[in-house]
Design a protein around this motif. Structure first.
Motif, PDB file in Angstrom:
ATOM      1  N   THR A 162       0.848  -1.194   0.000  1.00 51.62           N
ATOM      2  CA  THR A 162       0.000   0.000   0.000  1.00 51.62           C
ATOM      3  C   THR A 162       0.882   1.241   0.000  1.00 51.62           C
ATOM      4  O   THR A 162       1.970   1.237   0.594  1.00 51.62           O
ATOM      5  CB  THR A 162      -0.895   0.010   1.247  1.00 51.62           C
ATOM      6  OG1 THR A 162      -1.782  -1.119   1.191  1.00 51.62           O
ATOM      7  CG2 THR A 162      -1.721   1.292   1.335  1.00 51.62           C
ATOM      8  N   ARG A 181      -9.828  -0.213  -3.931  1.00 53.45           N
ATOM      9  CA  ARG A 181      -8.385  -0.154  -3.658  1.00 53.45           C
ATOM     10  C   ARG A 181      -7.930   1.242  -3.253  1.00 53.45           C
ATOM     11  O   ARG A 181      -6.807   1.408  -2.788  1.00 53.45           O
ATOM     12  CB  ARG A 181      -7.579  -0.559  -4.894  1.00 53.45           C
ATOM     13  CG  ARG A 181      -7.682  -1.994  -5.318  1.00 53.45           C
ATOM     14  CD  ARG A 181      -6.463  -2.399  -6.144  1.00 53.45           C
ATOM     15  NE  ARG A 181      -6.322  -1.602  -7.357  1.00 53.45           N
ATOM     16  CZ  ARG A 181      -5.160  -1.130  -7.804  1.00 53.45           C
ATOM     17  NH1 ARG A 181      -4.050  -1.311  -7.122  1.00 53.45           N
ATOM     18  NH2 ARG A 181      -5.115  -0.456  -8.950  1.00 53.45           N
ATOM     19  N   SER A 201      -4.089   0.643  -2.410  1.00 53.78           N
ATOM     20  CA  SER A 201      -3.671  -0.635  -1.835  1.00 53.78           C
ATOM     21  C   SER A 201      -3.581  -1.726  -2.904  1.00 53.78           C
ATOM     22  O   SER A 201      -3.946  -1.516  -4.067  1.00 53.78           O
ATOM     23  CB  SER A 201      -4.662  -1.049  -0.749  1.00 53.78           C
ATOM     24  OG  SER A 201      -5.946  -1.236  -1.312  1.00 53.78           O
ATOM     25  N   ARG A 202      -3.090  -2.876  -2.484  1.00 51.62           N
ATOM     26  CA  ARG A 202      -2.944  -4.048  -3.379  1.00 51.62           C
ATOM     27  C   ARG A 202      -2.270  -3.622  -4.683  1.00 51.62           C
ATOM     28  O   ARG A 202      -2.769  -3.887  -5.781  1.00 51.62           O
ATOM     29  CB  ARG A 202      -4.291  -4.705  -3.630  1.00 51.62           C
ATOM     30  CG  ARG A 202      -4.972  -5.160  -2.349  1.00 51.62           C
ATOM     31  CD  ARG A 202      -6.117  -6.126  -2.589  1.00 51.62           C
ATOM     32  NE  ARG A 202      -7.193  -5.581  -3.405  1.00 51.62           N
ATOM     33  CZ  ARG A 202      -8.162  -4.807  -2.945  1.00 51.62           C
ATOM     34  NH1 ARG A 202      -8.174  -4.436  -1.686  1.00 51.62           N
ATOM     35  NH2 ARG A 202      -9.111  -4.393  -3.754  1.00 51.62           N
ATOM     36  N   ASP A 244       0.443  -0.113 -11.604  1.00 50.72           N
ATOM     37  CA  ASP A 244       0.181   1.095 -10.813  1.00 50.72           C
ATOM     38  C   ASP A 244       1.401   2.010 -10.792  1.00 50.72           C
ATOM     39  O   ASP A 244       1.326   3.117 -10.241  1.00 50.72           O
ATOM     40  CB  ASP A 244      -0.184   0.726  -9.370  1.00 50.72           C
ATOM     41  CG  ASP A 244      -1.546   0.057  -9.257  1.00 50.72           C
ATOM     42  OD1 ASP A 244      -1.673  -0.895  -8.456  1.00 50.72           O
ATOM     43  OD2 ASP A 244      -2.480   0.494  -9.969  1.00 50.72           O
TER      44      ASP A 244
END
Lengths: 110, 118
Positions: B17, B67, B84-85, B90
């Motif tokens: 995260t 997320r 997150s995740r 990303d």
């Protein structure tokens, strides 16, 4: 929410006019007069050029103009200058109360 | 003069995260929404979500829902975006931006680079 559709690239010679299209749906571009256009030079943050379809923020050249017809918005740059070479993105408010950008258009000044 | 100052670059492993901050100055923090925008390397802009600092209400893009968490701390005039995740895709520059009166997304931060790599 799918991205709005823009041409990947457009080009023009100095002094000419070019138009960049931005196609959405009745749930975004066609449904609201909240279409904006942003210019982005490499390595810098985007800059607002047009808001609410056709309004220019203070300080933006009147060579930049915007319009909309149905589900398609357009940005026109007249009297093309070398400094106009950049990436341009459209954006629209949507029926989901979110915002969506177009895929971006690279403008090349020949 | 309005400024949006973002936190520095981050490196995370997949599944982790990250929380990015955006401190604003030059206007009343609660007057305008703070938006977050993702830009992957060489790619376009993607709107992620927004927070209304007045009441903390949030709206998220469907792609990031579940997320993402965007918050605003009125005691420090700072907005936060937590993702997150994390996945390799990303990896991106994350911008905060705010309105300027009737102008949407008028003021932008310089962006925070998040790199996701094992």
């Amino acid at each position: 929410q799918s991205a709005l559709t823009q041409p990947a690239s457009v080009s023009g010679s100095p002094g000419q006019s070019i138009t960049i299209s931005c196609t959405g749906t009745s749930s975004d571009v066609g449904g609201y007069n909240y279409v904006s256009w942003y210019r982005q030079y490499p390595g810098t943050a985007p800059k607002l050029m047009i808001y609410e379809v056709s309004s220019r923020p203070s300080g933006v050249s009147n060579r930049f103009s915007g319009s909309k017809s149905g589900n398609t918005a357009s940005l026109t740059i007249s009297g093309l200058q070398a400094e106009d070479e950049a990436d341009y993105y459209c954006s629209s408010y949507t029926s989901s109360s979110t915002w969506v950008f177009g895929g971006g258009t690279k403008l090349t000044v020949l | 003069e309005v400024h949006l100052v973002q936190s520095g670059a981050e490196v995370r492993k997949p599944g982790a995260t990250v929380k990015i901050s955006c401190k604003v100055s030059g206007y009343t923090f609660t007057d305008y929404y703070i938006h977050w925008v993702q830009q992957a390397p060489g790619k376009g802009l993607e709107w992620m979500g927004l927070v209304d600092p007045e009441d903390g209400d949030t709206i998220y893009a469907e792609k990031f829902r579940g997320r993402i968490s965007v918050t605003a701390d009125t005691s420090t005039d700072t907005a936060y975006m937590e993702l997150s995740r994390l996945r390799s895709d990303d990896t991106a520059l994350y911008y905060c931006a705010t309105e300027g009166g009737t102008y949407p997304l008028y003021y932008w931060g310089l962006g925070t680079l998040v790199t996701v790599s094992s």
